[in-house]
Scaffold this active site. Structure first.
Site, PDB file in Angstrom:
ATOM      1  N   HIS A   1     -11.512 -19.773 -18.636  1.00 31.43           N
ATOM      2  CA  HIS A   1     -12.262 -19.772 -17.376  1.00 31.43           C
ATOM      3  C   HIS A   1     -11.341 -20.154 -16.210  1.00 31.43           C
ATOM      4  O   HIS A   1     -10.270 -20.737 -16.405  1.00 31.43           O
ATOM      5  CB  HIS A   1     -13.352 -20.854 -17.385  1.00 31.43           C
ATOM      6  CG  HIS A   1     -14.369 -20.746 -18.460  1.00 31.43           C
ATOM      7  ND1 HIS A   1     -15.626 -20.237 -18.233  1.00 31.43           N
ATOM      8  CD2 HIS A   1     -14.341 -21.122 -19.755  1.00 31.43           C
ATOM      9  CE1 HIS A   1     -16.336 -20.306 -19.347  1.00 31.43           C
ATOM     10  NE2 HIS A   1     -15.583 -20.838 -20.290  1.00 31.43           N
TER      11      HIS A   1
ATOM     12  N   GLU B   1     -10.888 -24.405 -19.125  1.00 30.82           N
ATOM     13  CA  GLU B   1     -10.919 -24.128 -17.694  1.00 30.82           C
ATOM     14  C   GLU B   1      -9.522 -24.274 -17.115  1.00 30.82           C
ATOM     15  O   GLU B   1      -8.828 -25.276 -17.361  1.00 30.82           O
ATOM     16  CB  GLU B   1     -11.830 -25.132 -16.967  1.00 30.82           C
ATOM     17  CG  GLU B   1     -13.282 -25.094 -17.394  1.00 30.82           C
ATOM     18  CD  GLU B   1     -14.113 -24.047 -16.666  1.00 30.82           C
ATOM     19  OE1 GLU B   1     -13.558 -23.319 -15.810  1.00 30.82           O
ATOM     20  OE2 GLU B   1     -15.320 -23.960 -16.961  1.00 30.82           O
TER      21      GLU B   1
ATOM     22  N   HIS C   1     -14.071 -15.475 -19.579  1.00 34.66           N
ATOM     23  CA  HIS C   1     -15.515 -15.581 -19.343  1.00 34.66           C
ATOM     24  C   HIS C   1     -16.070 -14.217 -18.905  1.00 34.66           C
ATOM     25  O   HIS C   1     -17.164 -13.822 -19.288  1.00 34.66           O
ATOM     26  CB  HIS C   1     -15.766 -16.647 -18.262  1.00 34.66           C
ATOM     27  CG  HIS C   1     -17.143 -17.217 -18.272  1.00 34.66           C
ATOM     28  ND1 HIS C   1     -17.568 -18.105 -17.315  1.00 34.66           N
ATOM     29  CD2 HIS C   1     -18.203 -17.031 -19.099  1.00 34.66           C
ATOM     30  CE1 HIS C   1     -18.832 -18.433 -17.571  1.00 34.66           C
ATOM     31  NE2 HIS C   1     -19.234 -17.805 -18.648  1.00 34.66           N
TER      32      HIS C   1
ATOM     33  N   ASP D   1     -14.529 -14.800 -13.781  1.00 33.25           N
ATOM     34  CA  ASP D   1     -13.360 -15.615 -14.075  1.00 33.25           C
ATOM     35  C   ASP D   1     -12.792 -15.311 -15.467  1.00 33.25           C
ATOM     36  O   ASP D   1     -13.549 -14.916 -16.347  1.00 33.25           O
ATOM     37  CB  ASP D   1     -13.703 -17.125 -13.934  1.00 33.25           C
ATOM     38  CG  ASP D   1     -14.824 -17.582 -14.865  1.00 33.25           C
ATOM     39  OD1 ASP D   1     -15.896 -16.953 -14.876  1.00 33.25           O
ATOM     40  OD2 ASP D   1     -14.612 -18.561 -15.602  1.00 33.25           O
TER      41      ASP D   1
HETATM   42 ZN    ZN Z   1     -16.338 -19.465 -16.414  1.00 29.47          ZN
END
Ligand code: ZN
Length: 195
Positions: free
Chosen positions: A36, A118, A157, A167
């Site tokens: 992400h 992330e 994602h 993303d």
């Molecule tokens: Zn995401």
């Protein structure tokens, strides 16, 4: 780096415990890595707001753009900051709440069987070399520990929630992961249908 088998945490990295987690289904283990991109406020880096969001400590009065995040309960297993700093929020043995409505090879609820990572950044900002390096070493480690994460099981994602999420963005360098790790370039999954 090593994953502590008793805790599901990477030994020696920063740990901020997130309440936004739940058990994985019985007898399941991670089979998928979801990459992400995130920044808070959007397009700004640093400030510690992502960690606050993932631990339900975000004060929505800190920025007018945070109002929309009030009450949101989300997390990821790992965050790689712009300087490469790695933070873990949820044990790999548990579900983090990162993917939302999603599908991979016909299976819904990707949070059940995935690890969410992330990267601090936006679709437009791209990501720094140090972030790619850290991501590559984490993916290498996770594929050793969880062998069900095959070479076709590292995705964005955007690939598992098409039309809903973009993303880590069109400029994310999947070719680099392909060259350095032998990861197959991910394909966008069949569009998620509301049921
Ligand atoms: Zn995401």
């Amino acid at each position: 780096m090593q994953v502590d088998a008793s805790t599901g945490l990477i030994a020696g990295v920063s740990f901020m415990e997130s309440p936004n987690r739940s058990p994985r289904p019985k007898r399941s283990e991670p089979e998928l890595i979801v990459v992400h991109g995130i920044s808070l406020p959007a397009g700004q880096f640093g400030g510690g707001y992502i960690g606050k969001l993932f631990t339900n400590q975000l004060d929505t009065r800190d920025d007018p753009r945070f109002a929309a995040l009030a009450g949101l309960q989300v997390s990821a297993h790992l965050l790689i900051a712009r300087d490469g700093h790695l933070t873990q929020f949820v044990s790999f043995d548990e579900r983090a709440w990162h993917a939302g409505e999603s599908v991979f090879q016909g299976r819904h609820e990707c949070n059940d069987f995935s690890i969410g990572i992330e990267l601090e950044g936006t679709d437009a900002s791209g990501f720094r070399d140090i972030q790619y390096e850290r991501l590559e070493s984490v993916i290498r480690l996770l594929r050793e520990v969880y062998p069900r994460i095959g070479s076709d099981r590292v995705v964005g994602h955007c690939h598992i929630a098409p039309g809903r999420k973009s993303d880590p963005g069109p400029d994310f360098d999947w070719g680099r992961l392909q060259r350095n790790l032998g990861i197959t370039r991910p394909i966008t999954q069949r569009r998620v249908l509301a049921t």
